[in-house]
Scaffold this motif. Sequence first.
Motif, PDB file in Angstrom:
ATOM      1  N   ALA A   1      15.982  40.814  12.408  1.00  0.00           N
ATOM      2  CA  ALA A   1      16.000  40.380  13.806  1.00  0.00           C
ATOM      3  C   ALA A   1      16.207  38.867  13.909  1.00  0.00           C
ATOM      4  CB  ALA A   1      14.702  40.792  14.489  1.00  0.00           C
ATOM      5  N   LEU A   2      15.515  38.121  13.067  1.00  0.00           N
ATOM      6  CA  LEU A   2      15.614  36.662  13.117  1.00  0.00           C
ATOM      7  C   LEU A   2      16.986  36.178  12.654  1.00  0.00           C
ATOM      8  CD1 LEU A   2      12.092  35.715  11.710  1.00  0.00           C
ATOM      9  CD2 LEU A   2      12.927  35.296  14.038  1.00  0.00           C
ATOM     10  N   ALA A   3      17.505  36.782  11.587  1.00  0.00           N
ATOM     11  CA  ALA A   3      18.821  36.366  11.095  1.00  0.00           C
ATOM     12  C   ALA A   3      19.912  36.697  12.106  1.00  0.00           C
ATOM     13  CB  ALA A   3      19.113  37.025   9.751  1.00  0.00           C
ATOM     14  N   GLY A   4      19.798  37.847  12.756  1.00  0.00           N
ATOM     15  CA  GLY A   4      20.756  38.203  13.795  1.00  0.00           C
ATOM     16  C   GLY A   4      20.682  37.251  14.973  1.00  0.00           C
ATOM     17  N   TRP A   5      19.460  36.885  15.346  1.00  0.00           N
ATOM     18  CA  TRP A   5      19.272  35.906  16.427  1.00  0.00           C
ATOM     19  C   TRP A   5      19.898  34.575  16.047  1.00  0.00           C
ATOM     20  CZ3 TRP A   5      16.246  31.566  15.290  1.00  0.00           C
ATOM     21  CH2 TRP A   5      16.109  30.655  16.335  1.00  0.00           C
ATOM     22  N   ARG A   6      19.649  34.108  14.820  1.00  0.00           N
ATOM     23  CA  ARG A   6      20.213  32.822  14.391  1.00  0.00           C
ATOM     24  C   ARG A   6      21.735  32.862  14.366  1.00  0.00           C
ATOM     25  NH1 ARG A   6      19.480  30.360   8.373  1.00  0.00           N
ATOM     26  NH2 ARG A   6      20.731  32.219   7.937  1.00  0.00           N
ATOM     27  N   GLU A   7      22.291  33.991  13.909  1.00  0.00           N
ATOM     28  CA  GLU A   7      23.750  34.126  13.860  1.00  0.00           C
ATOM     29  C   GLU A   7      24.346  33.964  15.249  1.00  0.00           C
ATOM     30  OE1 GLU A   7      27.026  35.097  11.101  1.00  0.00           O
ATOM     31  OE2 GLU A   7      24.939  34.483  10.858  1.00  0.00           O
ATOM     32  N   SER A   8      23.726  34.593  16.234  1.00  0.00           N
ATOM     33  CA  SER A   8      24.233  34.500  17.608  1.00  0.00           C
ATOM     34  C   SER A   8      24.083  33.080  18.152  1.00  0.00           C
ATOM     35  CB  SER A   8      23.490  35.491  18.507  1.00  0.00           C
ATOM     36  OG  SER A   8      23.727  36.817  18.083  1.00  0.00           O
ATOM     37  N   GLU A   9      22.951  32.457  17.877  1.00  0.00           N
ATOM     38  CA  GLU A   9      22.745  31.072  18.323  1.00  0.00           C
ATOM     39  C   GLU A   9      23.786  30.147  17.703  1.00  0.00           C
ATOM     40  OE1 GLU A   9      20.428  29.549  20.317  1.00  0.00           O
ATOM     41  OE2 GLU A   9      19.239  31.306  20.862  1.00  0.00           O
ATOM     42  N   ALA A  10      24.013  30.294  16.393  1.00  0.00           N
ATOM     43  CA  ALA A  10      24.954  29.414  15.694  1.00  0.00           C
ATOM     44  C   ALA A  10      26.372  29.614  16.217  1.00  0.00           C
ATOM     45  CB  ALA A  10      24.891  29.689  14.194  1.00  0.00           C
ATOM     46  N   ARG A  11      26.751  30.858  16.454  1.00  0.00           N
ATOM     47  CA  ARG A  11      28.092  31.122  16.983  1.00  0.00           C
ATOM     48  C   ARG A  11      28.258  30.529  18.378  1.00  0.00           C
ATOM     49  NH1 ARG A  11      30.234  37.143  15.546  1.00  0.00           N
ATOM     50  NH2 ARG A  11      29.808  37.148  13.310  1.00  0.00           N
ATOM     51  N   ASN A  12      27.288  30.780  19.216  1.00  0.00           N
ATOM     52  CA  ASN A  12      27.392  30.321  20.603  1.00  0.00           C
ATOM     53  C   ASN A  12      27.439  28.800  20.698  1.00  0.00           C
ATOM     54  OD1 ASN A  12      27.355  32.963  21.477  1.00  0.00           O
ATOM     55  ND2 ASN A  12      25.149  32.981  21.870  1.00  0.00           N
ATOM     56  N   LYS A  13      26.709  28.131  19.814  1.00  0.00           N
ATOM     57  CA  LYS A  13      26.671  26.666  19.831  1.00  0.00           C
ATOM     58  C   LYS A  13      27.704  26.052  18.892  1.00  0.00           C
ATOM     59  CE  LYS A  13      21.746  26.081  21.000  1.00  0.00           C
ATOM     60  NZ  LYS A  13      21.452  27.462  21.401  1.00  0.00           N
ATOM     61  N   ASN A  14      28.374  26.912  18.092  1.00  0.00           N
ATOM     62  CA  ASN A  14      29.321  26.461  17.069  1.00  0.00           C
ATOM     63  C   ASN A  14      28.675  25.414  16.163  1.00  0.00           C
ATOM     64  OD1 ASN A  14      31.728  26.483  15.629  1.00  0.00           O
ATOM     65  ND2 ASN A  14      32.687  24.930  16.909  1.00  0.00           N
ATOM     66  N   LEU A  15      27.516  25.782  15.637  1.00  0.00           N
ATOM     67  CA  LEU A  15      26.781  24.920  14.708  1.00  0.00           C
ATOM     68  C   LEU A  15      26.533  25.675  13.407  1.00  0.00           C
ATOM     69  CD1 LEU A  15      24.043  23.372  17.049  1.00  0.00           C
ATOM     70  CD2 LEU A  15      25.986  22.166  16.020  1.00  0.00           C
ATOM     71  N   PRO A  16      26.421  24.968  12.287  1.00  0.00           N
ATOM     72  CA  PRO A  16      26.074  25.652  11.037  1.00  0.00           C
ATOM     73  C   PRO A  16      24.734  26.385  11.163  1.00  0.00           C
ATOM     74  CG  PRO A  16      26.786  23.402  10.613  1.00  0.00           C
ATOM     75  CD  PRO A  16      26.627  23.526  12.098  1.00  0.00           C
ATOM     76  N   ARG A  17      24.593  27.482  10.477  1.00  0.00           N
ATOM     77  CA  ARG A  17      23.352  28.263  10.558  1.00  0.00           C
ATOM     78  C   ARG A  17      22.125  27.411  10.240  1.00  0.00           C
ATOM     79  NH1 ARG A  17      27.125  31.341   7.744  1.00  0.00           N
ATOM     80  NH2 ARG A  17      27.822  33.242   8.843  1.00  0.00           N
ATOM     81  N   GLY A  18      22.261  26.589   9.204  1.00  0.00           N
ATOM     82  CA  GLY A  18      21.121  25.769   8.791  1.00  0.00           C
ATOM     83  C   GLY A  18      20.714  24.730   9.808  1.00  0.00           C
ATOM     84  N   ARG A  19      21.608  24.408  10.748  1.00  0.00           N
ATOM     85  CA  ARG A  19      21.246  23.455  11.797  1.00  0.00           C
ATOM     86  C   ARG A  19      20.413  24.125  12.878  1.00  0.00           C
ATOM     87  NH1 ARG A  19      25.372  19.385  12.048  1.00  0.00           N
ATOM     88  NH2 ARG A  19      24.811  18.887  14.212  1.00  0.00           N
ATOM     89  N   ILE A  20      20.450  25.443  12.941  1.00  0.00           N
ATOM     90  CA  ILE A  20      19.581  26.181  13.861  1.00  0.00           C
ATOM     91  C   ILE A  20      18.216  26.363  13.191  1.00  0.00           C
ATOM     92  CG2 ILE A  20      19.292  28.302  15.196  1.00  0.00           C
ATOM     93  CD1 ILE A  20      21.671  26.642  16.118  1.00  0.00           C
ATOM     94  N   VAL A  21      18.190  27.092  12.106  1.00  0.00           N
ATOM     95  CA  VAL A  21      16.980  27.275  11.299  1.00  0.00           C
ATOM     96  C   VAL A  21      17.443  27.491   9.855  1.00  0.00           C
ATOM     97  CG1 VAL A  21      14.909  28.660  10.868  1.00  0.00           C
ATOM     98  CG2 VAL A  21      15.725  28.371  13.213  1.00  0.00           C
ATOM     99  N   LYS A  22      16.790  26.847   8.917  1.00  0.00           N
ATOM    100  CA  LYS A  22      17.156  27.014   7.515  1.00  0.00           C
ATOM    101  C   LYS A  22      16.690  28.378   6.994  1.00  0.00           C
ATOM    102  CE  LYS A  22      17.186  22.113   6.343  1.00  0.00           C
ATOM    103  NZ  LYS A  22      18.661  22.066   6.291  1.00  0.00           N
ATOM    104  N   ASP A  23      17.346  28.836   5.936  1.00  0.00           N
ATOM    105  CA  ASP A  23      17.038  30.149   5.355  1.00  0.00           C
ATOM    106  C   ASP A  23      15.571  30.281   4.977  1.00  0.00           C
ATOM    107  OD1 ASP A  23      19.663  30.826   5.641  1.00  0.00           O
ATOM    108  OD2 ASP A  23      20.087  31.076   3.502  1.00  0.00           O
TER     109      ASP A  23
END
Length: 397
Positions: free
Chosen positions: A221-243
Motif C-alpha cells: 500500500a505504501l509503495a503504491g502510494w509513493r509511486e503515485s505521488e512521485a508520478r504526479n509530482k514528477n519527482l524521484p521516488r526517494g524524494r518522496i520517501v526513501k525505501d
Amino acid sequence: MKILPLITDSDSLRQLCDRLAKADFVAVDTEFMRENTFWPELCLIQISDGKEAAAIDPMAPGLDMKPLLDLLTDNEDVLKVFHAGGQDIEIIYNLTGKTPHPLFDTQIGAMALGQAEQLGYSNLVEGWLGHHLDKGARFTDWSRRPLDKRQIDYAIGDVTYLSEIFPMMIDKLRATGRGAWLDDEMERLADPSNYASSPDTAWERVRIASKKPDVLGRLKALAGWRESEARNKNLPRGRIVKDETLADLASHPPKTQEDLGRVRGLSAAWRSNDIGERLMRALANAKPMPREEMPDHGPRRAGPGKEGALVADLLKLLLKIRSREINVASRLISRSDDLEALAAGERESLAILSGWRYEVFGHDALDLVEGRLAFAVKNGRLKMTRTSDTVEEADAA
C-alpha cells in the motif's frame, strides 16, 4: 561518414528517417537527465546507419518526433543497435508504450566473445577500434540550451563508433557460430514488461526482512502510494520517501499522523501536512497480502542445503573453467540461482539444460551433479575427468 548538423526541425528529421528506413541497422543512443524527476527527461537522441550520423534535439520547439519513434518501434526491417541499452529502451517505452524491435545490444554481444560481463562503452571502443574517448562532456547538463559543439560531437561519437563496431562484432559472432546464442537474450531485453512500472508492483523493489502478510500488505500500500505521488509530482521516488523509511513504516506503522514526526527519514512537518495525511490514509486502507501474492507462494526453488551448497560451489568452479575454455563471459552461460537449483535437484525450466547452454556447459554440469564427472589435479593443473576414467586409472595403479 557524413555528420549532419543538429536536427531541430520536423522536415529535416522526417527526411533523415526516410533515409534510415532503408538501412539494415541503426545505432542508437540517448542523453537524458533523471536526477530530479520521476520520468527521465530525454535531452538528445543520436542515430547512425554507418553512412551518416545525426543528433536530434527532442527539446526543440515544435519538433515532431513521430517519424523517429515509428522508425525505432514499428519498422521491423531495421535492426536497432544499442550498447547497454536498458535505459535508452526505457525512455522509448515511456514515450510510445513500445520497445525498439528487433534490437541488438553490443554489451551482451561482447559477453559471447569473452569480453567483460558489463563492458563499458569506452572499453568497447578502445578494444575494437583503439580509440580513447574524451570523457570531458560525459557529466554535462544535457537539458541546458544551447548545446555547444563539444557536447554534440561527444554525443554523436557514441553512435558513429557503435555503427563501426557492430558489423565487426557480427562478423566475429558468425565466424565463431555464436550469433544464434544471443537471440533469446535480445528478445528478453526487448520485452515491454521489463519497462512497465505499476503502483501495484512497486513494493517488489523495496527490500524488507519481514515476510508477514500484514507487513507486506502495508508495504504494498505504501509503495503504491509513493509511486503515485512521485508520478504526479514528477519527482524521484526517494524524494518522496526513501525505501528504508517505507520498510520501517510497514514494519512499525504509526498509530496517528502525529507519530510521523518521530519517524526517521520524515520531517516534523509530516505531522500535519497533506502528504502525511495521504500516507496515513494509504496505511489505513492496507490489507494483509493475499497468499497468492506472497513472494514465497507457489512453486519455489528448494534451497541447496549444506551438502548442496558445496555442490553449487563445484558447479561455479566448473562454470569458471568452462567459460575460460570457450572464451565466453560466465554470466551469459548461467547465473548463480540456476546453479543452486541444479545442485538442489531441480531439472525443470533451467536454461542451462537446453539449447546451446546445455551443449557448452549444462551437459557437464548435470554429469558433475549426478556423479559422472569429477575434478582432478594433474601436473599441478585442475582438469575434469569422467568418473569411469578415474576408476580405470585407480585400478591400473
